[in-house]
Motif scaffolding. Sequence first.
Motif, PDB file in Angstrom:
ATOM      1  N   THR A  46      22.368  75.906 -22.861  1.00 47.82           N
ATOM      2  CA  THR A  46      23.753  76.253 -22.541  1.00 47.82           C
ATOM      3  C   THR A  46      24.566  75.016 -22.202  1.00 47.82           C
ATOM      4  O   THR A  46      25.699  74.844 -22.673  1.00 47.82           O
ATOM      5  CB  THR A  46      23.782  77.235 -21.359  1.00 47.82           C
ATOM      6  OG1 THR A  46      23.077  78.430 -21.714  1.00 47.82           O
ATOM      7  CG2 THR A  46      25.214  77.595 -20.997  1.00 47.82           C
ATOM      8  N   THR A  47      24.005  74.118 -21.402  1.00 50.43           N
ATOM      9  CA  THR A  47      24.725  72.931 -20.958  1.00 50.43           C
ATOM     10  C   THR A  47      24.978  71.962 -22.108  1.00 50.43           C
ATOM     11  O   THR A  47      26.094  71.475 -22.299  1.00 50.43           O
ATOM     12  CB  THR A  47      23.934  72.218 -19.843  1.00 50.43           C
ATOM     13  OG1 THR A  47      23.664  73.149 -18.787  1.00 50.43           O
ATOM     14  CG2 THR A  47      24.715  71.046 -19.290  1.00 50.43           C
ATOM     15  N   PRO A 282      31.292  70.693 -14.270  1.00 51.36           N
ATOM     16  CA  PRO A 282      31.606  71.613 -13.175  1.00 51.36           C
ATOM     17  C   PRO A 282      30.894  72.943 -13.380  1.00 51.36           C
ATOM     18  O   PRO A 282      30.902  73.493 -14.487  1.00 51.36           O
ATOM     19  CB  PRO A 282      33.135  71.778 -13.270  1.00 51.36           C
ATOM     20  CG  PRO A 282      33.608  70.566 -14.002  1.00 51.36           C
ATOM     21  CD  PRO A 282      32.504  70.205 -14.951  1.00 51.36           C
ATOM     22  N   PRO A 283      30.260  73.491 -12.326  1.00 50.32           N
ATOM     23  CA  PRO A 283      29.473  74.731 -12.494  1.00 50.32           C
ATOM     24  C   PRO A 283      30.275  75.895 -13.069  1.00 50.32           C
ATOM     25  O   PRO A 283      29.750  76.689 -13.846  1.00 50.32           O
ATOM     26  CB  PRO A 283      28.983  75.035 -11.075  1.00 50.32           C
ATOM     27  CG  PRO A 283      29.010  73.720 -10.369  1.00 50.32           C
ATOM     28  CD  PRO A 283      30.152  72.960 -10.964  1.00 50.32           C
ATOM     29  N   SER A 284      31.550  76.011 -12.679  1.00 48.67           N
ATOM     30  CA  SER A 284      32.345  77.151 -13.153  1.00 48.67           C
ATOM     31  C   SER A 284      32.536  77.113 -14.667  1.00 48.67           C
ATOM     32  O   SER A 284      32.767  78.152 -15.285  1.00 48.67           O
ATOM     33  CB  SER A 284      33.706  77.178 -12.461  1.00 48.67           C
ATOM     34  OG  SER A 284      34.457  76.013 -12.773  1.00 48.67           O
ATOM     35  N   MET A 285      32.433  75.919 -15.282  1.00 42.61           N
ATOM     36  CA  MET A 285      32.564  75.830 -16.735  1.00 42.61           C
ATOM     37  C   MET A 285      31.391  76.489 -17.455  1.00 42.61           C
ATOM     38  O   MET A 285      31.488  76.844 -18.623  1.00 42.61           O
ATOM     39  CB  MET A 285      32.658  74.357 -17.166  1.00 42.61           C
ATOM     40  CG  MET A 285      33.862  73.605 -16.644  1.00 42.61           C
ATOM     41  SD  MET A 285      35.433  74.102 -17.394  1.00 42.61           S
ATOM     42  CE  MET A 285      36.089  75.180 -16.115  1.00 42.61           C
ATOM     43  N   LEU A 286      30.270  76.662 -16.727  1.00 37.80           N
ATOM     44  CA  LEU A 286      29.079  77.277 -17.321  1.00 37.80           C
ATOM     45  C   LEU A 286      28.863  78.693 -16.807  1.00 37.80           C
ATOM     46  O   LEU A 286      27.770  79.248 -16.941  1.00 37.80           O
ATOM     47  CB  LEU A 286      27.844  76.426 -17.019  1.00 37.80           C
ATOM     48  CG  LEU A 286      27.846  75.010 -17.600  1.00 37.80           C
ATOM     49  CD1 LEU A 286      26.598  74.259 -17.178  1.00 37.80           C
ATOM     50  CD2 LEU A 286      27.960  75.043 -19.110  1.00 37.80           C
ATOM     51  N   GLY A 287      29.902  79.279 -16.217  1.00 33.43           N
ATOM     52  CA  GLY A 287      29.801  80.666 -15.776  1.00 33.43           C
ATOM     53  C   GLY A 287      29.277  80.858 -14.376  1.00 33.43           C
ATOM     54  O   GLY A 287      29.008  81.997 -13.973  1.00 33.43           O
TER      55      GLY A 287
END
Length: 423
Positions: A46-47, A282-287
């Motif tokens: 995912t990343t 940023p964590p929010s970019m990966l849900g």
Amino acid sequence: MAFVATEGKLKSLSRLELPAASRLQLTDSLSMAYYELWRKQSAVRTTVNFLARNTAQLGIHVFERRGDEDRRRITDHPLAALLRKPNPHTTRYRLIDELVHDLAIYDRAYWQKILTKDGLAALARIPPDYVTEKGESWLYPEYFEVKGSNGKIDVPADQIVFFHGYSNTGIAGDSPLEGLRQTLAEEFESSNMRSQVLRNGARVSGYIERPVAAPKWEREARMQFREGWRAQYTGNGPQSGGTPVLEEGMTFKNASQTAEQLQYIESRKLTREEVAAAYFIPPSMLGIMGSATFSNIQEQHKMLYQDTLGPLLQQIKEEIELQLVPDLTDDELYVEFNLDGKLSGSFEERASAIQTSVGGPYLSRNEARARENLPPVPGGDELITPLNVIIGGQASPSDVTPTAPGISNGAEPPVEETEEETQ
């Protein structure tokens, strides 16, 4: 007294150190190739895919420098054509997508220059697992050994565009996955444990307690009870997951663990956060929306292209200028990724800012129609300037603020004359 070391003396101090094998040791008995980790580990995939897709989406423009404050975009140069269509079978998007995947997984990537009698004609990606740097100099490879299922070939260094990150003693970088070794090893072990436990999640899991005062259990009766229990309540038995009926005062002691007790969601979330941190995303970019708000997501979106992708884009840009541009031209050309569409605000925000900056309308009717894929109309190339928009006055009709009836914007309200002042 100055000390001068020639390049020949410098590069002869040490030989090229070959990159380590592209495998990650997860346990004492298990190692996995970097590619297999990306393919099978959801957080890594995912990343890395997020990085590659958001980079490949950006266009690459070619510019000619005409001075410190003057430049011109070049669209008909062979360099622009090569980046636009690297070869007859590859699009620009796919070439950049594969490049970022290779850098994110291996920290090295390779493009081979396809040469014809007319010069450089195309670019083709070579998978990092197939390439080995060769030579006696630790400054740079002297040639590349490319292996395939039918043999190997040696490719001169000037026919390869070589991208790589930092390495202490070698010429190629170290995979970011190496820094995630402990995290991925723990995820592998805990995932296996949770999988084994949850595999019995819908079945009765525990042990049976038989009272001491119960009648003596003969071996034959005990074996018959055990086989009957297994046949009915475990595996694919007809009463698997049902409620058993026990005799002789027996009691069932539950020993199963739920997904909540195993912290299944929390562990997956932690692994994704660790992998995102390793790639500066940023964590929010990966849900991962734990602390996300509307405002900070907007700022993190900008940070993605400034702090996360900025260094990566600069690395790719400089390697292209160093290793590719000289093969096509002697002019002062350089390349840039097009970030305007990503860093600019919404259409309304951009339109308002531009209109305020220029002091009036900035689009003709035909320009607006072209953006909507509509044909031009006669007389549509002239700017329409409303009468209440003047130089040094309002920037647009929308600057009019509501006022009392009969009072125009910017005008002083009429003063009512008193009876004494009239006399």
